[in-house]
Enzyme design. Structure first.
Site, mmCIF file in Angstrom:
data_model
loop_
_atom_site.group_PDB
_atom_site.id
_atom_site.type_symbol
_atom_site.label_atom_id
_atom_site.label_comp_id
_atom_site.label_asym_id
_atom_site.label_seq_id
_atom_site.Cartn_x
_atom_site.Cartn_y
_atom_site.Cartn_z
ATOM 1 C CB THR A 19 5.358 0.100 6.947
ATOM 2 O OG1 THR A 19 4.002 0.611 7.609
ATOM 3 C CG2 THR A 19 5.637 -1.176 7.762
ATOM 4 C CE LYS A 212 0.654 -8.204 -3.423
ATOM 5 N NZ LYS A 212 0.076 -8.685 -2.127
ATOM 6 N N GLY A 310 4.589 -6.313 5.881
ATOM 7 C CA GLY A 310 5.232 -6.052 7.110
ATOM 8 C C GLY A 310 6.634 -5.690 6.912
#
Lengths: 440, 440
Positions: A19, A212, A310
């Protein structure tokens, strides 16, 4: 401006065409003219390596060299920067990044596990070789939180960094709150929508958010952090009932990550589901959206909210790093020389001081509340509120009912001891649920 | 890393010691060690110029040269960077910045009016002289929106940028909504709290927000923008009644700035009070807080929220710019070469297409609504809802009552013509209120 290599193209080798990799190629091709102007020179994809050459990704790869072994990107003398989009903390991604740095090539990566687990070693290597290593896309996808902490907030001393760092968990909890459906049903639906992996454990057990958080804390506090020092609790244990009771009390439940610098310079690092007051900014972040806030001595409170994953947002972040390198970025990986980082002293779980939400399932017998309250008092845990819903089934002799406790701020160690004692009461029918309350 | 001047201090001359100037000195002194590590070299304040030398600002200026004329900072060969914190679009701030650039000195400024009105000319000058000109603090104080658009989002094509850009207006509107008090009373209270100037017109008439919007649009869309092309409407006309009716309809009223790129590449630039649906992120930004959002083709929607003013946040932004220069920032003022900017073609007010809120004050006579509806129909303005509250005073023969109209999306030109005709009806007792509705 004073960049001597203004017109020489920056040449990329890209490893991984999933992606993000596909998105980076698409973006750099679609906006090639603008990118050239903004970078001060053309950015050229020289070679690409991915698993399948034959797969149709809807992008034109005809003018780009294909190599089966990503290591060939390192040995190609034409390539200035290796873009690592394979993923995974170890294995080929790790080998590729190390080899690229050793070959004096810059590196851009979106690999949070790699940075969280090997960040110190890679920073040392990048500085020894005097090449840039950038990783904006590794934390919160399209939200430029690395740049914000590393550059915009760098003059300040940060006290607290946190937020909603995992879109999958946030989507699941938002859907559970809206529908009242059980965790497993929502997880299945989330997987069908493509918001959760077939093996969802990295997301739902909190490790992705913890990767993270470790990166943000290193950057924000200037510490080397061992990933294993982050306290991690996932969302598998969350029940629609808890979302319901939380709402009754004015809260919503989110998976959050919080890094906090104590007065004595120790840091608290935790990822867990928490009750957030409904009217606070973080509580309103719904669905797959991510949000990161910082609190600084001078800068005050800042919050960034956007797409945490995304193709488009993540490839914007990777491309921005590439442009920074084209422009001649000279900032060390952690915002300061690797040698200036000090090892973090981490606050243990027992020392957390929070208010807590507790759900006990008990047999509805006389004296239950008194027994529980006495144990809490013995352990110096002070109650703020107690919610007891009567049994709905009056025909049952000893129905099982929930008791919801909300404590005042207390040391987690005291509460854990109290709960251990409560758990031994014969009226307790199943293991309690214990959730931290995060006030802001 | 590859910066050749790693250990040579960066020497500053600071002009202006108000809230921001004092804050910058305080921050650079308090965090001197960390700043040196992060900048890769010491940052030294060599000389300062301000109105009063005698004033006690609670900072140690004993080791810093004092000059009465800020121009002496330019002629001082020791100074690398002039930090302009005087303010004002013209006069001494303008002269100082031009002179500094001409003398090959870098410039850091927090002056939004200067950048909005003279940005093109200054960019040209800075690029000719090959020196940096940074202005993070000029827009939304402590929110790093300049860096975000100029660096983090630079690979993307932005379609829309906007937000709540003026803390004074947002404070006033938030307070009016909470208390129901009149504009003038709240303004006075806001002035007493120090959130509004003695002459508040720059803030409350929308010009401050318009300066910021012009800067964001230049950066985001790569256009030269004439400040006079921004459509500006302030908040003086907002009445507690409108906040009340807006709430009834599910909206809140905020002063917003919106820059939007149309399909045909023209841009819409407007600052005005607008009705925002209560459940949207911007509607929840209360008090003096600022928020900026961007919408990009690849990056999607991003929102940054924080302190738009104040000593700490603004001096963090100024200091971050200084550190960027110390690290060797090579990015042109507008993110791309000055010559690459194209003049903006701006959409005129008549062409705006929005939904609108209109309040008419009318004599409560039979047939009023029919007359109004007929005129709207004649001008092709379609109604979404109509709210009519009956008169409270039944003893009055022809009481005056408000009629609240909400239109579907319509061209502003058509609505303005319809309102002109409505205004001529004999039952209309005062000038209508017309507010745009911003859906997201």
């Amino acid at each position: 401006m004073s960049n001597p290599s203004v017109s020489k193209p920056l040449k990329l080798g890209i490893a991984g065409l999933g992606t993000v990799g596909g998105g980076v190629v698409r973006l750099l091709q679609a906006n090639a003219n603008a990118v050239t102007h903004k970078a001060g020179r053309p950015i050229e994809i020289v070679a690409i390596s991915a698993k399948s050459k034959a797969k149709d990704r809807g992008i034109d790869l005809s003018h780009i060299q294909w190599v089966d072994d990503p290591m060939d990107l390192v040995s190609n003398p034409k390539i200035d920067v290796v873009v690592e989009l394979i993923g995974g903390a170890n294995g080929i991604a790790y080998d590729l990044v190390c080899a690229a740095l050793k070959a004096h090539k810059g590196v851009v990566t979106a690999n949070k596990a790699l940075i969280a687990l090997h960040g110190d070693e890679l920073a040392k290597l990048a500085e020894e070789k005097n090449v840039p290593l950038l990783f904006e896309a590794a934390v919160a996808g399209g939200i430029p939180v690395i740049k914000t902490i590393k550059e915009a907030l760098t003059p300040d001393r940060l006290k607290r960094i946190g937020g909603i760092l995992n879109g999958t968990c946030n989507y699941i909890l938002t859907a559970m709150a809206k529908t009242g459906c059980a965790f497993n049903d929502i997880l299945k639906e989330t997987q069908e929508l493509g918001y959760a992996e077939a093996d969802p454990s990295t997301d739902i057990d909190g490790f992705d958010a913890a990767h993270k958080l470790a990166i943000l804390a290193s950057l924000g506090f200037g510490h080397t952090i061992h990933f294993k020092d982050v306290f991690v609790e996932g969302i598998r244990g969350i029940n629609p009932d808890d979302l319901h009771y939380a709402k009754e009390l004015g809260y919503t439940i989110k998976l959050i990550g919080i890094a906090q610098q104590h007065q004595d310079n120790r840091i608290e690092l935790r990822v867990h589901p928490a009750l957030l007051p409904c009217d606070t900014p973080l509580a309103r972040v719904d669905g797959v959206t991510n949000a990161v806030f910082t609190e600084g001595e001078f800068s005050g409170r800042l919050m960034l909210e956007g797409a945490g994953a995304g193709e488009g947002p993540t490839s914007t972040a990777v491309s921005a790093d590439i442009i920074d390198i084209a422009r001649g970025s000279t900032i060390p990986m952690w915002g300061t020389d690797w040698k200036e980082l000090t090892p973090a002293t981490v606050v243990s779980r027992n020392e957390f001081v929070k208010a807590y939400y507790i759900r006990l399932m008990v047999q509805d017998k006389p004296g239950v509340v008194a027994d529980i309250a006495t144990i809490l008092k013995e352990h110096n845990v002070s109650l703020r509120s107690l919610l007891q819903h009567g049994a709905t089934n009056d025909t049952d002799d000893t129905p099982i009912v929930p008791i919801i406790l909300v404590t005042h701020k207390t040391k987690e160690e005291s509460l854990l001891r109290a709960l251990q004692a409560i758990q031994k009461l014969p009226v307790i029918t199943e293991k309690h649920i214990m959730l931290r309350i995060e006030e802001a």
